[in-house]
Write a protein that holds these residues in place. Structure first.
Motif, PDB file in Angstrom:
ATOM      1  N   UNK A  34     118.437  60.855  32.420  1.00  0.00           N
ATOM      2  CA  UNK A  34     118.704  59.465  32.031  1.00  0.00           C
ATOM      3  C   UNK A  34     118.248  59.135  30.609  1.00  0.00           C
ATOM      4  N   UNK A  35     117.398  59.966  30.020  1.00  0.00           N
ATOM      5  CA  UNK A  35     116.922  59.737  28.661  1.00  0.00           C
ATOM      6  C   UNK A  35     117.842  60.297  27.590  1.00  0.00           C
ATOM      7  N   UNK A  36     118.897  60.985  28.000  1.00  0.00           N
ATOM      8  CA  UNK A  36     119.826  61.572  27.045  1.00  0.00           C
ATOM      9  C   UNK A  36     121.061  60.689  26.915  1.00  0.00           C
ATOM     10  N   UNK A  37     121.638  60.662  25.720  1.00  0.00           N
ATOM     11  CA  UNK A  37     122.849  59.865  25.511  1.00  0.00           C
ATOM     12  C   UNK A  37     123.921  60.731  24.856  1.00  0.00           C
ATOM     13  N   UNK A  38     125.155  60.322  24.984  1.00  0.00           N
ATOM     14  CA  UNK A  38     126.251  61.077  24.368  1.00  0.00           C
ATOM     15  C   UNK A  38     126.135  61.074  22.843  1.00  0.00           C
ATOM     16  N   UNK A  39     125.570  59.994  22.277  1.00  0.00           N
ATOM     17  CA  UNK A  39     125.380  59.940  20.825  1.00  0.00           C
ATOM     18  C   UNK A  39     124.241  60.859  20.362  1.00  0.00           C
ATOM     19  N   UNK A  40     123.263  61.041  21.226  1.00  0.00           N
ATOM     20  CA  UNK A  40     122.102  61.882  20.909  1.00  0.00           C
ATOM     21  C   UNK A  40     121.768  62.745  22.124  1.00  0.00           C
ATOM     22  N   UNK A  41     122.602  63.751  22.393  1.00  0.00           N
ATOM     23  CA  UNK A  41     122.346  64.591  23.569  1.00  0.00           C
ATOM     24  C   UNK A  41     121.061  65.403  23.401  1.00  0.00           C
ATOM     25  N   UNK A  42     120.337  65.497  24.477  1.00  0.00           N
ATOM     26  CA  UNK A  42     119.072  66.216  24.465  1.00  0.00           C
ATOM     27  C   UNK A  42     119.266  67.697  24.791  1.00  0.00           C
ATOM     28  N   UNK A  43     120.248  68.016  25.642  1.00  0.00           N
ATOM     29  CA  UNK A  43     120.392  69.360  26.171  1.00  0.00           C
ATOM     30  C   UNK A  43     121.700  70.001  25.751  1.00  0.00           C
ATOM     31  N   UNK A  44     121.606  71.276  25.374  1.00  0.00           N
ATOM     32  CA  UNK A  44     122.763  72.027  24.905  1.00  0.00           C
ATOM     33  C   UNK A  44     123.002  73.224  25.821  1.00  0.00           C
ATOM     34  N   UNK A  45     124.188  73.802  25.672  1.00  0.00           N
ATOM     35  CA  UNK A  45     124.514  75.032  26.384  1.00  0.00           C
ATOM     36  C   UNK A  45     125.431  75.873  25.521  1.00  0.00           C
ATOM     37  N   UNK A  46     125.610  77.108  25.922  1.00  0.00           N
ATOM     38  CA  UNK A  46     126.606  77.993  25.309  1.00  0.00           C
ATOM     39  C   UNK A  46     127.434  78.583  26.450  1.00  0.00           C
TER      40      UNK A  46
END
Length: 150
Positions: free
Chosen positions: A86-98
């Motif tokens: 809930x702390x992540x936003x589409x403008x500032x995503x917290x988590x990445x993947x490959x």
């Protein structure tokens, strides 16, 4: 080219699953250091040791390759996902993947116990006490040595 080790629980997603699917997003990483490795270090074409963890015989079960640059993990935005943040936003995503692609399944699993008995691997991140990262770098000498163990 860089080299990596990525852990997955085989009852959740195994090397056989990747072989069947051919390509998969490596989602659900919720450790900042592991995220940083994916975001800042991984490049398309990098080699990946596919490691089965949290099972009867943990070890390296196959080889994969990084198939995409890092991008936001969509599960962080899905309230129905166990990886929702809930702390992540589409403008500032917290988590990445490959994305990763299947390269090969090893003829045998190179077990964690076996890896521990090779002095050439004593500095390997995986073998350091207290290391629980799901994504970690592997240096070129370790990569070659491990592949020769097969």
């Amino acid at each position: 080219m860089n080299h990596w080790l990525m852990k997955s629980e085989p009852d959740t997603f195994s090397i056989d699953d990747l072989k069947r699917k051919k390509r998969e997003a490596w989602d659900g990483v919720r450790n900042y250091q592991a995220r940083n490795f994916m975001r800042d270090g991984m490049r398309v074409g990098d080699g990946v040791l596919f490691y089965h963890s949290n099972c009867t015989e943990p070890g390296i079960a196959g080889i994969a390759a990084v198939a995409s640059d890092a991008y936001p993990d969509p599960s962080q935005f899905d309230p129905e996902s166990k990886y929702f943040d809930p702390g992540s936003s589409r403008d500032h995503p917290r988590w990445m993947l490959v994305d990763v692609t299947f390269v090969k399944k090893l003829k045998r699993t190179i077990t964690l116990e076996e890896l521990k008995h090779h002095p050439a691997l004593e500095r390997m991140t995986l073998l350091r006490k207290g290391n629980r990262l799901s994504v970690m770098p592997v240096d070129a000498a370790e990569w070659r040595y491990i592949l020769d163990l097969e």
